[in-house]
Scaffold this motif. Structure first.
Motif, PDB file in Angstrom:
ATOM      1  N   MET A 106      41.857 -12.715 -77.255  1.00  0.00           N
ATOM      2  CA  MET A 106      42.216 -11.894 -78.418  1.00  0.00           C
ATOM      3  C   MET A 106      42.407 -10.433 -78.021  1.00  0.00           C
ATOM      4  SD  MET A 106      38.677 -11.353 -80.479  1.00  0.00           S
ATOM      5  CE  MET A 106      37.908  -9.764 -80.548  1.00  0.00           C
ATOM      6  N   ILE A 107      43.199  -9.729 -78.820  1.00  0.00           N
ATOM      7  CA  ILE A 107      43.352  -8.296 -78.579  1.00  0.00           C
ATOM      8  C   ILE A 107      42.237  -7.607 -79.376  1.00  0.00           C
ATOM      9  CG2 ILE A 107      44.860  -6.281 -78.742  1.00  0.00           C
ATOM     10  CD1 ILE A 107      47.249  -8.245 -78.786  1.00  0.00           C
ATOM     11  N   ARG A 108      41.244  -7.167 -78.631  1.00  0.00           N
ATOM     12  CA  ARG A 108      40.091  -6.533 -79.281  1.00  0.00           C
ATOM     13  C   ARG A 108      40.481  -5.101 -79.673  1.00  0.00           C
ATOM     14  NH1 ARG A 108      34.416  -7.707 -78.327  1.00  0.00           N
ATOM     15  NH2 ARG A 108      35.143  -9.326 -76.903  1.00  0.00           N
ATOM     16  N   PRO A 109      40.265  -4.722 -80.932  1.00  0.00           N
ATOM     17  CA  PRO A 109      40.611  -3.348 -81.298  1.00  0.00           C
ATOM     18  C   PRO A 109      39.930  -2.354 -80.343  1.00  0.00           C
ATOM     19  CG  PRO A 109      40.012  -4.616 -83.240  1.00  0.00           C
ATOM     20  CD  PRO A 109      39.708  -5.484 -82.048  1.00  0.00           C
TER      21      PRO A 109
ATOM     22  N   ILE B  75      53.959 -10.270 -74.888  1.00  0.00           N
ATOM     23  CA  ILE B  75      55.235  -9.696 -74.431  1.00  0.00           C
ATOM     24  C   ILE B  75      56.089 -10.801 -73.802  1.00  0.00           C
ATOM     25  CG2 ILE B  75      56.292  -8.136 -72.724  1.00  0.00           C
ATOM     26  CD1 ILE B  75      53.891  -6.205 -73.198  1.00  0.00           C
ATOM     27  N   ILE B  76      55.457 -11.629 -72.969  1.00  0.00           N
ATOM     28  CA  ILE B  76      56.209 -12.704 -72.292  1.00  0.00           C
ATOM     29  C   ILE B  76      56.704 -13.733 -73.313  1.00  0.00           C
ATOM     30  CG2 ILE B  76      55.965 -14.637 -70.650  1.00  0.00           C
ATOM     31  CD1 ILE B  76      54.132 -12.675 -69.016  1.00  0.00           C
ATOM     32  N   GLU B  77      55.864 -14.035 -74.285  1.00  0.00           N
ATOM     33  CA  GLU B  77      56.258 -14.962 -75.357  1.00  0.00           C
ATOM     34  C   GLU B  77      57.501 -14.423 -76.086  1.00  0.00           C
ATOM     35  OE1 GLU B  77      53.267 -15.275 -78.446  1.00  0.00           O
ATOM     36  OE2 GLU B  77      53.591 -17.435 -78.578  1.00  0.00           O
ATOM     37  N   LEU B  78      57.516 -13.132 -76.357  1.00  0.00           N
ATOM     38  CA  LEU B  78      58.656 -12.526 -77.056  1.00  0.00           C
ATOM     39  C   LEU B  78      59.905 -12.486 -76.176  1.00  0.00           C
ATOM     40  CD1 LEU B  78      56.877  -9.613 -78.974  1.00  0.00           C
ATOM     41  CD2 LEU B  78      58.029 -11.584 -79.994  1.00  0.00           C
ATOM     42  N   ILE B  79      59.716 -12.281 -74.871  1.00  0.00           N
ATOM     43  CA  ILE B  79      60.884 -12.297 -73.977  1.00  0.00           C
ATOM     44  C   ILE B  79      61.490 -13.703 -73.955  1.00  0.00           C
ATOM     45  CG2 ILE B  79      61.654 -12.061 -71.564  1.00  0.00           C
ATOM     46  CD1 ILE B  79      59.578  -9.785 -71.264  1.00  0.00           C
ATOM     47  N   ALA B  80      60.630 -14.717 -73.967  1.00  0.00           N
ATOM     48  CA  ALA B  80      61.120 -16.106 -73.997  1.00  0.00           C
ATOM     49  C   ALA B  80      61.900 -16.359 -75.297  1.00  0.00           C
ATOM     50  CB  ALA B  80      59.958 -17.080 -73.862  1.00  0.00           C
ATOM     51  N   GLN B  81      61.389 -15.821 -76.390  1.00  0.00           N
ATOM     52  CA  GLN B  81      62.068 -15.966 -77.693  1.00  0.00           C
ATOM     53  C   GLN B  81      63.416 -15.235 -77.645  1.00  0.00           C
ATOM     54  OE1 GLN B  81      59.594 -14.566 -80.878  1.00  0.00           O
ATOM     55  NE2 GLN B  81      61.039 -15.170 -82.453  1.00  0.00           N
ATOM     56  N   ARG B  82      63.411 -14.038 -77.046  1.00  0.00           N
ATOM     57  CA  ARG B  82      64.643 -13.264 -76.919  1.00  0.00           C
ATOM     58  C   ARG B  82      65.692 -14.041 -76.132  1.00  0.00           C
ATOM     59  NH1 ARG B  82      67.626  -9.192 -74.513  1.00  0.00           N
ATOM     60  NH2 ARG B  82      67.681  -7.236 -75.652  1.00  0.00           N
ATOM     61  N   ALA B  83      65.248 -14.738 -75.091  1.00  0.00           N
ATOM     62  CA  ALA B  83      66.168 -15.510 -74.240  1.00  0.00           C
ATOM     63  C   ALA B  83      66.934 -16.549 -75.063  1.00  0.00           C
ATOM     64  CB  ALA B  83      65.385 -16.203 -73.119  1.00  0.00           C
ATOM     65  N   GLN B  84      66.253 -17.149 -76.026  1.00  0.00           N
ATOM     66  CA  GLN B  84      66.914 -18.167 -76.850  1.00  0.00           C
ATOM     67  C   GLN B  84      68.030 -17.552 -77.696  1.00  0.00           C
ATOM     68  OE1 GLN B  84      63.703 -20.014 -78.982  1.00  0.00           O
ATOM     69  NE2 GLN B  84      63.072 -21.223 -77.213  1.00  0.00           N
ATOM     70  N   TYR B  85      67.776 -16.344 -78.202  1.00  0.00           N
ATOM     71  CA  TYR B  85      68.798 -15.677 -79.013  1.00  0.00           C
ATOM     72  C   TYR B  85      69.997 -15.275 -78.160  1.00  0.00           C
ATOM     73  CZ  TYR B  85      65.872 -15.706 -83.123  1.00  0.00           C
ATOM     74  OH  TYR B  85      65.144 -16.122 -84.194  1.00  0.00           O
ATOM     75  N   VAL B  86      69.719 -14.769 -76.961  1.00  0.00           N
ATOM     76  CA  VAL B  86      70.821 -14.371 -76.079  1.00  0.00           C
ATOM     77  C   VAL B  86      71.672 -15.599 -75.734  1.00  0.00           C
ATOM     78  CG1 VAL B  86      71.444 -13.388 -73.841  1.00  0.00           C
ATOM     79  CG2 VAL B  86      69.574 -12.383 -75.141  1.00  0.00           C
ATOM     80  N   GLN B  87      71.002 -16.713 -75.506  1.00  0.00           N
ATOM     81  CA  GLN B  87      71.714 -17.952 -75.179  1.00  0.00           C
ATOM     82  C   GLN B  87      72.687 -18.331 -76.304  1.00  0.00           C
ATOM     83  OE1 GLN B  87      68.913 -20.747 -73.742  1.00  0.00           O
ATOM     84  NE2 GLN B  87      70.378 -22.412 -73.572  1.00  0.00           N
ATOM     85  N   GLN B  88      72.232 -18.167 -77.540  1.00  0.00           N
ATOM     86  CA  GLN B  88      73.095 -18.463 -78.697  1.00  0.00           C
ATOM     87  C   GLN B  88      74.264 -17.490 -78.786  1.00  0.00           C
ATOM     88  OE1 GLN B  88      72.879 -20.796 -81.415  1.00  0.00           O
ATOM     89  NE2 GLN B  88      71.553 -21.849 -79.970  1.00  0.00           N
ATOM     90  N   ALA B  89      74.021 -16.233 -78.358  1.00  0.00           N
ATOM     91  CA  ALA B  89      75.066 -15.205 -78.472  1.00  0.00           C
ATOM     92  C   ALA B  89      76.315 -15.623 -77.705  1.00  0.00           C
ATOM     93  CB  ALA B  89      74.545 -13.859 -77.970  1.00  0.00           C
TER      94      ALA B  89
ATOM     95  N   ILE C  73      44.385  -6.493 -72.504  1.00  0.00           N
ATOM     96  CA  ILE C  73      45.660  -6.273 -71.808  1.00  0.00           C
ATOM     97  C   ILE C  73      46.319  -7.618 -71.491  1.00  0.00           C
ATOM     98  CG2 ILE C  73      46.696  -5.466 -69.625  1.00  0.00           C
ATOM     99  CD1 ILE C  73      44.672  -3.116 -69.698  1.00  0.00           C
ATOM    100  N   ASP C  74      45.514  -8.596 -71.038  1.00  0.00           N
ATOM    101  CA  ASP C  74      46.073  -9.926 -70.740  1.00  0.00           C
ATOM    102  C   ASP C  74      46.717 -10.539 -71.989  1.00  0.00           C
ATOM    103  OD1 ASP C  74      45.269  -9.740 -68.113  1.00  0.00           O
ATOM    104  OD2 ASP C  74      43.449 -10.947 -68.368  1.00  0.00           O
ATOM    105  N   CYS C  75      46.045 -10.397 -73.129  1.00  0.00           N
ATOM    106  CA  CYS C  75      46.606 -10.958 -74.383  1.00  0.00           C
ATOM    107  C   CYS C  75      47.900 -10.248 -74.774  1.00  0.00           C
ATOM    108  CB  CYS C  75      45.614 -10.817 -75.529  1.00  0.00           C
ATOM    109  SG  CYS C  75      44.241 -11.912 -75.364  1.00  0.00           S
ATOM    110  N   ILE C  76      47.918  -8.940 -74.604  1.00  0.00           N
ATOM    111  CA  ILE C  76      49.131  -8.179 -74.937  1.00  0.00           C
ATOM    112  C   ILE C  76      50.287  -8.630 -74.037  1.00  0.00           C
ATOM    113  CG2 ILE C  76      50.180  -5.870 -74.839  1.00  0.00           C
ATOM    114  CD1 ILE C  76      47.374  -4.783 -75.747  1.00  0.00           C
TER     115      ILE C  76
END
Ligand SMILES: C=C(O[C@@H]1C=C(C(=O)O)C=C[C@H]1O)C(=O)O
Length: 99
Positions: free
Chosen positions: A1-4, A25-39, A18-21
Motif C-alpha cells: 500500500m501507499i502509506r500516507p 506507474i507500470i500498470e498505467l504504462i501497460a494500459q497506455r500501450a493498449q490505447y496506442v495499439q488501437q490508435a 515507492i514500490d507501490c507507486i
C-alpha cells in the motif's frame, strides 16, 4: 500500500510506498500501450502514425502539468520522450503489419 507520508516512520515504510507507486506507474504504462495499439487502426500513413504536431502539443501540455505539480519539466520531458518514442516505434510495427 501507499502509506500516507505523515504515517511513514522509517525507511522501510518509504520504500514499500515507492514500490507501490512504481507498480501503479507500470500498470498505467501497460494500459497506455493498449490505447496506442488501437490508435494505429485510425491511421492511414506513417506521417499520421508519427503525428508530429500532436507530439509537440503533448510536450507543451505535460510541461504545464509538471509546473502545476512543482516537478522539473526536464524530468517529465525525458520520461515522455522515452515513452512516446517507444510507442511510435510499436505503432509503426503495427501499422506495417496491418497494411
Ligand atoms: C497514439 C498516437 O500515436 C503516436 C503515439 C503517441 C503517444 O504515444 O502518445 C502520440 C502521437 C503519435 O506519435 C496518437 O496519434 O495519438
Amino acid at each position: 500500500m501507499i502509506r500516507p507520508l505523515e504515517y511513514c516512520d522509517n525507511l522501510s515504510h518509504i520504500r514499500s510506498s515507492i514500490d507501490c507507486i512504481d507498480y501503479r506507474i507500470i500498470e498505467l504504462i501497460a494500459q497506455r500501450a493498449q490505447y496506442v495499439q488501437q490508435a494505429a487502426q485510425y491511421k492511414s500513413s506513417l506521417e499520421e502514425v508519427k503525428a508530429e504536431q500532436r507530439v509537440i502539443n503533448m510536450f507543451e501540455q505535460r510541461n504545464d502539468w509538471a509546473t502545476n505539480f512543482k516537478i522539473e519539466g526536464k524530468l517529465v520531458e525525458s520520461v515522455f520522450q522515452s515513452i512516446i518514442n517507444h510507442f511510435i516505434n510499436k505503432e509503426t510495427e503495427i501499422f506495417h503489419e496491418q497494411s
